[in-house]
Design an enzyme around this catalytic site. Sequence first.
Site, short mmCIF file in Angstrom:
data_model
loop_
_atom_site.label_atom_id
_atom_site.label_comp_id
_atom_site.label_asym_id
_atom_site.label_seq_id
_atom_site.Cartn_x
_atom_site.Cartn_y
_atom_site.Cartn_z
CG ASP B 88 -2.05 0.91 1.16
OD1 ASP B 88 -2.22 1.55 0.11
OD2 ASP B 88 -2.79 1.02 2.15
CB CYS B 278 -11.48 -22.39 17.87
SG CYS B 278 -10.28 -22.47 16.54
CB CYS B 280 -6.93 -23.36 15.39
SG CYS B 280 -6.53 -22.20 16.71
#
Lengths: 509, 509
Positions: B88, B278, B280
Amino acid sequence: MSFEIRDKDLAGRIGRLKTKSGYIETPAFFPVINPVKQDREVPADKIMSIGFNQVITNAFIIKQVFGDRARELSVKKIINFSGVVMTDSGAYQLLRYGKDRIRIEPEEIATYQVEIGSDIAVIADIPTRDDSSYEEAKESVEETLRRARLTIEKVRESDVLWVLPIQGGVYVDLVARSAREASKIEGYGMYAIGSPVTVLEKYGFSKIVDMVAVAKSILPLDKPVHLFGGGHPLIIPLMVALGVDTFDSASYILYARDGRYMTEEGTYKITDLEYLPCECEVCSRYTPKELIELEEKERAKILAVHNLHVINRELKRVKTALKEGRLWELIEERARTHPSLREALNTLIKYVDWIERLDPRFKGDAHAIFLYDTTSYHRPELIRHRGLIRSILKERRGKIILLPGNPDEKPFRNSEIYRVALSRGVISDESHVLVYLPYFNLVPVELDQVYPYAQFEMPLTMESQLINYMTEEISKLISEKTAEAEITILTCSKYAWSKQELFKNLVKQ
Amino acid sequence: MSFEIRDKDLAGRIGRLKTKSGYIETPAFFPVINPVKQDREVPADKIMSIGFNQVITNAFIIKQVFGDRARELSVKKIINFSGVVMTDSGAYQLLRYGKDRIRIEPEEIATYQVEIGSDIAVIADIPTRDDSSYEEAKESVEETLRRARLTIEKVRESDVLWVLPIQGGVYVDLVARSAREASKIEGYGMYAIGSPVTVLEKYGFSKIVDMVAVAKSILPLDKPVHLFGGGHPLIIPLMVALGVDTFDSASYILYARDGRYMTEEGTYKITDLEYLPCECEVCSRYTPKELIELEEKERAKILAVHNLHVINRELKRVKTALKEGRLWELIEERARTHPSLREALNTLIKYVDWIERLDPRFKGDAHAIFLYDTTSYHRPELIRHRGLIRSILKERRGKIILLPGNPDEKPFRNSEIYRVALSRGVISDESHVLVYLPYFNLVPVELDQVYPYAQFEMPLTMESQLINYMTEEISKLISEKTAEAEITILTCSKYAWSKQELFKNLVKQ
């Protein structure tokens, strides 16, 4: 007390169940372990490391294969699991192979379960088949109750937690009878709801909601209730909301052998997947292609590990929602994963007055309630609110002013329309002001800081049915009034629920 | 062609984007990497191992800190990432600190991006602030376009993929102008939709739907479109459905530093959690308590790894749904995770005719379509269907018979009511039979095996609004008929959509 309830939401709860081998936090899932073909199973230590400290296995099969030897070996050594072990008595085999081929002596198998060291044991019940006639279902209820009475005499003194299954299948009056009679038999620490496996396979979630709601509304609340065969993550949130405390299933491995991959949104054939939409140890290590290319037995075990992770994740999600008082919101979300679950939510709504009575008034930190659709109209908080309004409005006298509520300007007395009405003298010290708004219908403005009248979120665009509910309720409340009052309704066409024509029938009264 | 579209669903697509450092499969997420304070960041190799082969970093900051040295070092060495790197130009810094403090020379920073080895580079645009007046927003549109024309002259020959941001903010006519003019400037391989960060933080999802739908309906479909700052998993399914191809965000790490834990259902303070919902690598290793007790910087990095896994999981889920043609169903489900997303779905429905035109007619394996609520009424398949019926019915002559459809008896000619009507002679060879049923409204019975008339699932209990839609549509279709016909409506009180009184207005016609 062997079952301590620590948190509640709707009819669901988080509990701590004491067994002779330690505590289980509920809601809990018991993976089914086959005591024999262990090379085809996920190893017991793997099951524990995923997060399951409890499993269920089959005392009937152990008896057939190990016989007397199992008394010395113990069930825990046979399946190589050090956590809490529940045993079933062969009801599934009875269902599957029929009573001519499978002979089970209820007292004998009960004693055997004590001897092999089960922590939680199911008596030798006669399960109601999904295709049973009413008479057959009735027979399974009565015979199970007879056995329950006989068996408990024999084993009352053991330190095993005994489970009494409720029969009746899809005949809810039989389920009710079964639950009523079961509640009277002393010695059982836990109940179970009969095998809905084939109903579940046909996505018959509505029927299970009926069975569970009827049984739960009769069974004592201080004992845990198990659901046999509720092994798909799809069903877990709804069942916990109805008060199911424990689940068991072999589907994690059966599905895996068939190459089926579970998700919270449904089941996929592994061969249809290009991505593994999960981040568990399996899905972050393998691609679908790599899984497909594995040797079949190996693949089944690895897929089963994934399936167990999905079940574990959904249980943790349900417990998180329950702790937060957001279980209703989770079942609303999950209702949009299959139309049968959406229908099952409609069925649950039939029991919402019972749920409302169990749902705690105060739930720790008050959070904003999220409203989405007509289904949200039936939340316990709103049912309770509408009961309150009915009693308040009935006897209110004098000048009553109804103002449209703006969900984006809370508390309501901060809204522009309230301030304008006040400054123009439409509202005076003598007037009773109520705000009208879908979902709530009416809220006395003086309660506008009370929970949840300033703690809710709703979309501004909504179903016309919600607006109909509101106008019908307002009309009904006015017609039920016993005290005389002068009622003024202010409208503001900016809001869909405040168009003048909505109230034209009221004006005539 | 540097962007190949491989699958489509709604206005969304799965694509393959070519860059000078390799391909990216879209929809893709670019984690933001800060090029300087790398000890506070998730290591770049960890980001890649989670599943992100692309990141975005800031050329403006690199220029300030490394200056000329970066030309030799290259951006990939600076951030230590071997995948695809997007840069950017400092627009965010401009937004945050204002143009008096931040000076960026557009052509200079563009050349610099080429020199440091960016694969994808954003020109130095002037972002529209969320609080811009119309005039200011217009100025940001015009100035960005002016810079886009100037810059591309300088760098057209580079092998960098250039990104042209669309401005206009909440002023959709300006967004439209920006997109129209941007489409005319040659040399850009990608577009980006301006920074909705603060809108997102306020759950202003509806506004973003407007911005994206307007821009996407004008921009060329063969180029990818990026959304700046769309870093919460909540927004991903809706944005992909509208045709956003890539996302970037630093929120995974910013949230983590603030102790915030992302889920597909929203964000939690880690201190409020008793479970980590979760599976993960982080959530299967730590308990919430262990995470809280970690040293702050360490905890932020570990939480950020979890947040990245959630984003990755949601992207894989979206791609799985897209491949299957089930993206509409996923956005319906996700719309029930926050009332603002439910409102955003209402906003998306405004653009559904445009979505229907992009949605492919044939989507690989035809699967059953799932219908839940009034939101499902607007699925592209149903819009297409209703258009077809309108054209069929208009000119149909002779005897027309309308029969209630039963969603549980498919194809419709297998239904009991059809067979009874046939056997009793109500239906003859000359009659044109149509089935009426909510969602579909009318289906010619001879098409009952054509997709999706035998491949759908719906709850039997439904919103009254859906039944109103049906009767209104039938009434409209009959009034629009140009050919003379004798219409008979058969009713069956078993179905909520087939009560006699529903058709009483029609009888009068």
